[in-house]
Design a protein around this motif. Structure first.
Motif, PDB file in Angstrom:
ATOM      1  N   SER A 127       6.136   6.946   8.988  1.00  0.00           N
ATOM      2  CA  SER A 127       5.397   6.645   7.767  1.00  0.00           C
ATOM      3  C   SER A 127       4.247   5.712   8.104  1.00  0.00           C
ATOM      4  CB  SER A 127       6.350   6.063   6.723  1.00  0.00           C
ATOM      5  OG  SER A 127       5.999   4.751   6.402  1.00  0.00           O
ATOM      6  N   VAL A 128       3.099   6.000   7.531  1.00  0.00           N
ATOM      7  CA  VAL A 128       1.916   5.191   7.839  1.00  0.00           C
ATOM      8  C   VAL A 128       1.195   4.797   6.556  1.00  0.00           C
ATOM      9  CG1 VAL A 128       1.442   6.144  10.117  1.00  0.00           C
ATOM     10  CG2 VAL A 128       0.513   7.286   8.092  1.00  0.00           C
ATOM     11  N   ALA A 129       0.432   3.730   6.658  1.00  0.00           N
ATOM     12  CA  ALA A 129      -0.474   3.360   5.572  1.00  0.00           C
ATOM     13  C   ALA A 129      -1.880   3.700   6.035  1.00  0.00           C
ATOM     14  CB  ALA A 129      -0.355   1.876   5.271  1.00  0.00           C
ATOM     15  N   LEU A 130      -2.727   4.042   5.103  1.00  0.00           N
ATOM     16  CA  LEU A 130      -4.101   4.388   5.459  1.00  0.00           C
ATOM     17  C   LEU A 130      -5.013   3.197   5.203  1.00  0.00           C
ATOM     18  CD1 LEU A 130      -4.194   7.959   3.901  1.00  0.00           C
ATOM     19  CD2 LEU A 130      -3.811   7.313   6.292  1.00  0.00           C
ATOM     20  N   LYS A 131      -6.181   3.253   5.855  1.00  0.00           N
ATOM     21  CA  LYS A 131      -7.159   2.185   5.637  1.00  0.00           C
ATOM     22  C   LYS A 131      -7.561   2.097   4.177  1.00  0.00           C
ATOM     23  CE  LYS A 131      -9.861   2.159   9.916  1.00  0.00           C
ATOM     24  NZ  LYS A 131     -11.188   2.499  10.449  1.00  0.00           N
ATOM     25  N   GLU A 132      -7.859   0.907   3.722  1.00  0.00           N
ATOM     26  CA  GLU A 132      -8.436   0.722   2.397  1.00  0.00           C
ATOM     27  C   GLU A 132      -9.909   1.100   2.473  1.00  0.00           C
ATOM     28  OE1 GLU A 132      -6.704  -0.129  -0.102  1.00  0.00           O
ATOM     29  OE2 GLU A 132      -4.990  -1.256   0.655  1.00  0.00           O
ATOM     30  N   ARG A 133     -10.475   1.425   1.328  1.00  0.00           N
ATOM     31  CA  ARG A 133     -11.862   1.878   1.324  1.00  0.00           C
ATOM     32  C   ARG A 133     -12.815   0.835   1.927  1.00  0.00           C
ATOM     33  NH1 ARG A 133     -15.134   2.537  -3.951  1.00  0.00           N
ATOM     34  NH2 ARG A 133     -13.128   3.139  -4.842  1.00  0.00           N
ATOM     35  N   ALA A 134     -12.501  -0.434   1.687  1.00  0.00           N
ATOM     36  CA  ALA A 134     -13.373  -1.502   2.198  1.00  0.00           C
ATOM     37  C   ALA A 134     -13.395  -1.544   3.724  1.00  0.00           C
ATOM     38  CB  ALA A 134     -12.924  -2.845   1.644  1.00  0.00           C
ATOM     39  N   GLN A 135     -12.370  -0.971   4.346  1.00  0.00           N
ATOM     40  CA  GLN A 135     -12.297  -0.996   5.813  1.00  0.00           C
ATOM     41  C   GLN A 135     -13.008   0.195   6.456  1.00  0.00           C
ATOM     42  OE1 GLN A 135      -7.871  -1.161   5.403  1.00  0.00           O
ATOM     43  NE2 GLN A 135      -8.028  -2.665   7.045  1.00  0.00           N
ATOM     44  N   PHE A 136     -13.482   1.136   5.643  1.00  0.00           N
ATOM     45  CA  PHE A 136     -14.109   2.328   6.221  1.00  0.00           C
ATOM     46  C   PHE A 136     -15.368   1.977   7.008  1.00  0.00           C
ATOM     47  CE2 PHE A 136     -12.523   5.322   2.587  1.00  0.00           C
ATOM     48  CZ  PHE A 136     -11.270   5.354   3.177  1.00  0.00           C
ATOM     49  N   THR A 137     -15.475   2.527   8.197  1.00  0.00           N
ATOM     50  CA  THR A 137     -16.719   2.364   8.960  1.00  0.00           C
ATOM     51  C   THR A 137     -17.367   3.714   9.233  1.00  0.00           C
ATOM     52  OG1 THR A 137     -15.494   2.472  11.032  1.00  0.00           O
ATOM     53  CG2 THR A 137     -15.907   0.271  10.114  1.00  0.00           C
ATOM     54  N   ARG A 160       0.837  -1.194   0.000  1.00  0.00           N
ATOM     55  CA  ARG A 160       0.000   0.000   0.000  1.00  0.00           C
ATOM     56  C   ARG A 160       0.869   1.241   0.000  1.00  0.00           C
ATOM     57  NH1 ARG A 160      -4.060   0.349   4.604  1.00  0.00           N
ATOM     58  NH2 ARG A 160      -3.428  -1.639   5.457  1.00  0.00           N
ATOM     59  N   ARG A 161       0.313   2.312  -0.582  1.00  0.00           N
ATOM     60  CA  ARG A 161       1.011   3.575  -0.577  1.00  0.00           C
ATOM     61  C   ARG A 161       1.195   4.038   0.861  1.00  0.00           C
ATOM     62  NH1 ARG A 161      -2.021   8.277  -3.515  1.00  0.00           N
ATOM     63  NH2 ARG A 161      -0.439   9.854  -3.075  1.00  0.00           N
ATOM     64  N   ARG A 162       2.392   4.503   1.174  1.00  0.00           N
ATOM     65  CA  ARG A 162       2.604   4.995   2.533  1.00  0.00           C
ATOM     66  C   ARG A 162       2.728   6.507   2.515  1.00  0.00           C
ATOM     67  NH1 ARG A 162       3.171   0.963   6.104  1.00  0.00           N
ATOM     68  NH2 ARG A 162       3.998   2.290   7.739  1.00  0.00           N
ATOM     69  N   PHE A 163       2.368   7.116   3.616  1.00  0.00           N
ATOM     70  CA  PHE A 163       2.388   8.570   3.719  1.00  0.00           C
ATOM     71  C   PHE A 163       3.217   8.967   4.925  1.00  0.00           C
ATOM     72  CE2 PHE A 163      -1.447   7.345   1.559  1.00  0.00           C
ATOM     73  CZ  PHE A 163      -1.556   8.271   0.522  1.00  0.00           C
ATOM     74  N   LEU A 164       3.780  10.158   4.814  1.00  0.00           N
ATOM     75  CA  LEU A 164       4.621  10.633   5.893  1.00  0.00           C
ATOM     76  C   LEU A 164       3.810  11.516   6.849  1.00  0.00           C
ATOM     77  CD1 LEU A 164       7.603  10.217   6.463  1.00  0.00           C
ATOM     78  CD2 LEU A 164       8.020  12.471   5.464  1.00  0.00           C
ATOM     79  N   GLY A 165       3.927  11.193   8.131  1.00  0.00           N
ATOM     80  CA  GLY A 165       3.306  12.051   9.140  1.00  0.00           C
ATOM     81  C   GLY A 165       4.326  12.362  10.210  1.00  0.00           C
ATOM     82  N   TYR A 166       3.921  13.103  11.220  1.00  0.00           N
ATOM     83  CA  TYR A 166       4.869  13.524  12.249  1.00  0.00           C
ATOM     84  C   TYR A 166       4.251  13.364  13.627  1.00  0.00           C
ATOM     85  CZ  TYR A 166       6.673  15.833   8.123  1.00  0.00           C
ATOM     86  OH  TYR A 166       7.123  16.084   6.859  1.00  0.00           O
ATOM     87  N   VAL A 167       5.099  13.050  14.594  1.00  0.00           N
ATOM     88  CA  VAL A 167       4.705  13.177  15.986  1.00  0.00           C
ATOM     89  C   VAL A 167       5.455  14.406  16.479  1.00  0.00           C
ATOM     90  CG1 VAL A 167       4.542  12.077  18.232  1.00  0.00           C
ATOM     91  CG2 VAL A 167       4.601  10.674  16.158  1.00  0.00           C
ATOM     92  N   LEU A 168       4.717  15.389  16.979  1.00  0.00           N
ATOM     93  CA  LEU A 168       5.350  16.643  17.373  1.00  0.00           C
ATOM     94  C   LEU A 168       5.627  16.647  18.871  1.00  0.00           C
ATOM     95  CD1 LEU A 168       3.201  19.185  15.335  1.00  0.00           C
ATOM     96  CD2 LEU A 168       5.316  18.044  14.662  1.00  0.00           C
ATOM     97  N   ALA A 169       6.691  17.341  19.239  1.00  0.00           N
ATOM     98  CA  ALA A 169       7.035  17.467  20.648  1.00  0.00           C
ATOM     99  C   ALA A 169       5.916  18.230  21.348  1.00  0.00           C
ATOM    100  CB  ALA A 169       8.352  18.217  20.788  1.00  0.00           C
ATOM    101  N   ALA A 170       5.300  17.602  22.345  1.00  0.00           N
ATOM    102  CA  ALA A 170       4.207  18.250  23.088  1.00  0.00           C
ATOM    103  C   ALA A 170       3.923  17.433  24.331  1.00  0.00           C
ATOM    104  CB  ALA A 170       2.952  18.332  22.226  1.00  0.00           C
ATOM    105  N   SER A 171       3.140  18.023  25.246  1.00  0.00           N
ATOM    106  CA  SER A 171       2.907  17.337  26.514  1.00  0.00           C
ATOM    107  C   SER A 171       1.836  16.264  26.398  1.00  0.00           C
ATOM    108  CB  SER A 171       2.510  18.348  27.587  1.00  0.00           C
ATOM    109  OG  SER A 171       1.371  19.044  27.132  1.00  0.00           O
TER     110      SER A 171
END
Ligand code: FES
Ligand code: FES
Lengths: 158, 760
Positions: free
Chosen positions: B193-203, B6-17
């Protein structure tokens, strides 16, 4: 400055303001009750619709000096209390049919709807298409169809 | 399994409390599908693509936070003006985060200059451009929560399941997101990097949901700009000129007005004379009492007739050469009058301007541009101007601009006090922005059942794009397929499509006259351009002896368009026998990777047009509308349905009743009983909207979509019911005025006093 006393959403209020100031401004600008909206100040758009002694009216067209101490003003904020519930059945129907878009007209629409149902009943009938056609409230987002559905459904429930 | 292939996308965890995750706004536009035979620019790359691509190079992030109370929040860099983006955005978070929808809070972000192009709500682009980033951020959060749970429970990650805001481990142990929120937080920024749900998994995505703010709306608790409580911000209204953009020469009685009950200040600003008072009622009294010498405006003496002359003179020539023998032509010219994009909430803003800083509250679809322009006007650095985006009471193009916010800032500075500035309804119609008057000439040629050419020359009073789209076009100019065109011509090329294979097809725009205050109106050109085209399609069908539905079907380029057309024809019982004076009309409209079809039935019989409602225009009634819409993937079908219903009400109004009359340099309309937007007595008693199952798998635009198709279908129905193709819009424009125009001096009417007697 003249004092004016009336009942607002079940509580007695007194305001110091000139007689000719229309009630809408007394509610919004002086008392901070902002459920009734301004859409024209001309008695046209009906966005400010509230109840005066149980009847729908447009507070933008009533000078505060015309109110007597016994007059009961109900805004959208006070509507649920008139049926002693968290929400009036008309509000429940509004949620069920997801009527609102921007929501700006909706307090006025709901207050008008409650009065329209009551008016039809006083005339000995349930609310129908012809009554719905008479509602003058503007909804610039075009939620008219869901308003009709919600009123029709709510009228069957109370 | 997660993410394999699956296509993967880049996300971030930001420094925070507490757990704070983010993803970059904007998504690479999908590679455009090849369209056979000389596509128009908008077929390949439309306005929406441009807005989405414009988002790519910025560093701005969409941020989702998970809180200790188990809720998640998202500050959306967009405006909510009724279109439902807070709800659909919350659904995206809920989907990937595995959190119940009611635990997701979406607020509107203040102006964030670093977002550059990415804080513009327009072109029906919000869901298109935020669909991926919001899900990426939420997916990053879910991953972090799972990892934190694994650590806390001392179990391997693989055995954990996140569901409804709780992470469950084998054997029944569980921990809530709230309990994990701090533990899952990061001390430093990390890329993931994360993968997103496939459309069939959408609830959640694709399921009908009620609006997130529905309860606030029905209880009166929803806060609009004028409901925001800012200490000392007293009401302000302006005394405005009697002609469009007239100027203040002198105020003759400022001191006397200052002494009126409730009035605190009177000040002259570029747009008129501002009055600040304890209540808006007292502002109205003061505005009416002001004696002002007015200088000329920008359109003094102009009328519908004079503008029409300008438009006719500026029309570009048609180019198809002389026709071969046996070729026939349909040649038509349409006039679209000025229309008001006034929302029910008039232009308004709160401003508190101090010597070294300013704070503004308003519903703004382009808050960064507002911030820059306000800062420039006040002579402050943009960083000294804070712009809060409030919920909007409708937009229809108005909130792309910041007219009231700028005005409020100027008044606040002039008076040295905080102000709550609101336009009077009458001003909102007369001095507020309008959708520009335009003509559209269409000529189509056909022979032996084939359409050989379709040329359209749209000539319009200039549309103002000074709200940020202009800046985007400048920046994107190099990559657009329409080099060397002016802004407006670029906009036209990027938004206009002909859905039919009509041979040589050209659509060109020319503009005249920059003296009016204009803007788009739930669509820029489409409602008018496409209505003209669809009326000509009906003529072509008649000319070739075909049925309007089957004729359209035959010439449509796309299967998706054919599917929605078939759907409305089937559900609306196309071709059923109808009484004389009543008829059906059918039309469709593709835009922003979406397509909609509308079937309308109209009643033009005298007993209907002759209905009387006090202080109203009745006219023909649209008795039934069936609409089918394909947006690729509807995030919230229920919200989409509402958008379609609203667009249909607009289309009915634009076709039949809502236009402005220009006379002696001002518009005659001054209230909702003059400007005939659809009211209950003209609402179709039967209305059905069908949301098509997902087709492309990614959401297309929806906000403006239905207006053009509905306007066109109603116009076609009107033509078939009356036997005459309408050529002037709204069709009632040339008829008796239907109201007594309000005076222009004083500029606003006094509020009536008979409210008690009219109670019901
Ligand atoms: S504001 Fe009262 S009727 Fe429009
Ligand atoms: S919901 Fe926006 S005006 Fe009615």
């Amino acid at each position: 400055m003249p004092e004016h006393t009336f009942i607002l959403n079940g509580e007695r209020v007194t305001v110091d303001i000139e007689d000719d100031v229309r009630l809408l401004w007394v509610l919004r600008d002086v008392l901070g009750v902002t459920g009734p909206k301004y859409g024209c100040g001309l008695g046209v758009c009906q966005a400010c619709t509230s109840h005066l002694n149980g009847r729908a009216f447009t507070p933008c067209c009533v000078p505060v000096g015309e109110l007597a101490p016994g007059d009961e003003v109900t805004t959208i904020e006070g509507l649920p209390a008139t049926v002693g519930a968290e929400l009036h059945p008309m509000q429940e129907a509004w949620l069920e049919f997801d009527v609102a878009q921007c929501g700006y007209c909706q307090p006025g629409q709901i207050m008008a709807a409650v009065a329209k149902v009551r008016q039809a009943r006083e005339a000995g009938r349930e609310i129908g298409e012809a009554d719905l056609d008479e509602i003058r409230n503007i909804c610039r987002c075009g939620t008219y169809h869901r308003i009709r559905e919600a009123i029709t459904a709510a009228a069957k429930r109370y | 399994m997660a993410g394999v292939g699956r296509r993967r996308f880049l996300g971030y965890v930001l420094a925070a409390s507490t757990l704070t995750v983010a993803a970059q706004v904007g998504e690479a536009g999908e590679a455009a599908a090849a369209v056979p035979s000389l596509p128009e620019p908008a077929d390949l790359y439309d306005l929406n693509d441009m807005l989405t691509d414009a988002a790519l190079p910025t560093s701005g992030l969409i941020t989702v936070q998970v809180h200790e109370d188990g809720t998640a929040s998202l500050a959306l860099p967009r405006a909510e003006v009724g279109q439902g983006v807070t709800t659909s955005s919350a659904m995206l978070v809920a989907e990937e985060l595995e959190l119940p929808l009611e635990k997701v809070r979406v607020t509107l972000a203040d102006a964030r200059p670093e977002l550059l192009f990415n804080q513009l709500t327009g072109g029906s682009n919000t869901t298109v451009s935020t669909f991926t980033p919001i899900r990426v951020a939420a997916a990053v959060a879910r991953g972090r929560l799972l990892a934190a749970a694994a650590g806390l429970l001392g179990v391997p990650l693989a055995g954990l399941v996140a569901k409804a805001g709780v992470v469950g481990a084998p054997g029944g142990r569980s921990v809530t997101y709230g309990e994990l929120a701090v533990r899952a937080a990061s001390g430093v920024d990390v890329a993931v990097s994360v993968a997103l749900k496939e459309r069939a998994q959408f609830t959640v995505i694709g399921t009908p949901r009620g609006r997130a703010d529905a309860l606030a709306a029905v209880t009166g608790r929803k806060q609009f700009a004028m409901d925001v409580k800012v200490p000392g911000a007293l009401p302000v209204m302006l005394c405005r000129p009697p002609t469009i953009n007239g100027t203040v020469r002198a105020v003759r009685n400022a001191d006397a007005v200052r002494a009126m009950p409730g009035v605190t200040d009177v000040a002259v600003v570029p747009t008129g004379v501002a009055v600040r008072a304890r209540t808006f009622g007292q502002c109205i009294d003061a505005v009416r009492a002001l004696q002002v010498d007015w200088g000329p405006g920008t359109e003094d003496g102009a009328s519908d007739e004079s503008v029409l002359k300008e438009l006719r003179a500026a029309e570009l020539p048609l180019v198809v050469p002389p026709l071969p023998l046996l070729t026939k032509a349909v040649d038509a010219r349409f006039t679209f009058h000025f229309a008001s994009n006034s929302a029910l909430e008039t232009n308004c803003a709160v401003a508190d301007v101090r010597a070294d800083r300013a704070e503004v509250w308003a519903s703004l679809k382009s808050p960064i541009v507002a911030q820059e322009k306000i800062a420039a006007r006040l002579g402050l650095p943009p960083t000294a101007v804070t712009v809060h985006v409030t919920e909007g009471g409708g937009s229809f193009g108005r909130k792309l601009f910041h007219d009231a916010a700028l005005e409020a800032a100027e008044v606040s500075r002039a008076m040295g006090k905080p102000v709550r500035l609101m336009w009077h309804r009458t001003d909102d119609f007369r001095q507020g922005r309008t959708h520009p008057m335009a003509t559209s000439r269409v000529r189509a040629t056909y022979s032996l059942g084939q359409v050989l050419s379709c040329e359209q020359r749209h000539t319009s009073v200039a549309t103002d794009f000074g709200h940020g789209l202009g800046e985007i076009i400048t920046a994107m100019a190099a990559k657009l397929p329409v080099a060397d065109l002016a802004f407006s011509e670029t906009m036209f090329a990027l938004t206009q499509q002909t859905p039919y294979d009509f041979g040589v097809t050209t659509q060109l725009l020319s503009e005249v006259d920059k003296g009016f205050n204009t803007g788009s109106m739930r669509g820029i050109y489409s409602p008018n351009v496409r209505t003209a085209q669809e009326l000509v399609v009906d003529r072509l069908a008649a000319g070739t002896g075909s049925d309007p539905y089957t004729f359209r079907r035959r010439f449509l380029k796309e299967d998706r368009a054919r599917a929605v057309l078939d759907k409305v024809a089937e559900l609306g019982d196309w071709g059923r026998t109808m009484a004389a004076g009543t008829a059906q009309g059918i039309a469709l409209h593709p835009e922003y990777h979406s397509v909609v079809a509308v079937l309308a039935e109209i009643d033009c019989r005298p007993q209907t047009t002759g209905r009387t409602v006090p202080d109203a225009y009745t006219g023909p009634r649209v008795t039934k509308v069936v609409c089918a819409v394909d947006v690729g993937l509807a995030v919230n079908p229920r919200g989409l349905e509402a958008q379609m219903q609203g667009g249909i009400m607009d289309g009915i109004a634009l076709a039949l009743s809502s236009g402005l009359h220009l006379q002696d340099g001002h518009f005659l309309e001054g209230s909702w009983d003059n400007y005939f937007y659809t009211r209950q007595w003209n609402t179709p008693p039967e209305l059905q909207v069908v949301v098509m199952p997902p087709t492309t798998g990614s959401p297309g635009g929806a906000g403006e979509l239905a207006v053009a198709a509905a306007m066109a279908a109603v116009a076609c129905a009107y033509g078939r019911a009356t036997g005459t193709m309408p050529t002037v819009f709204p069709v009632n424009h040339g008829g008796p005025l239907g109201f007594e125009p309000l005076p222009t001096v004083p500029p606003v009417p006094q509020s009536p006093t008979d409210g008690r007697t009219r109670a019901y």
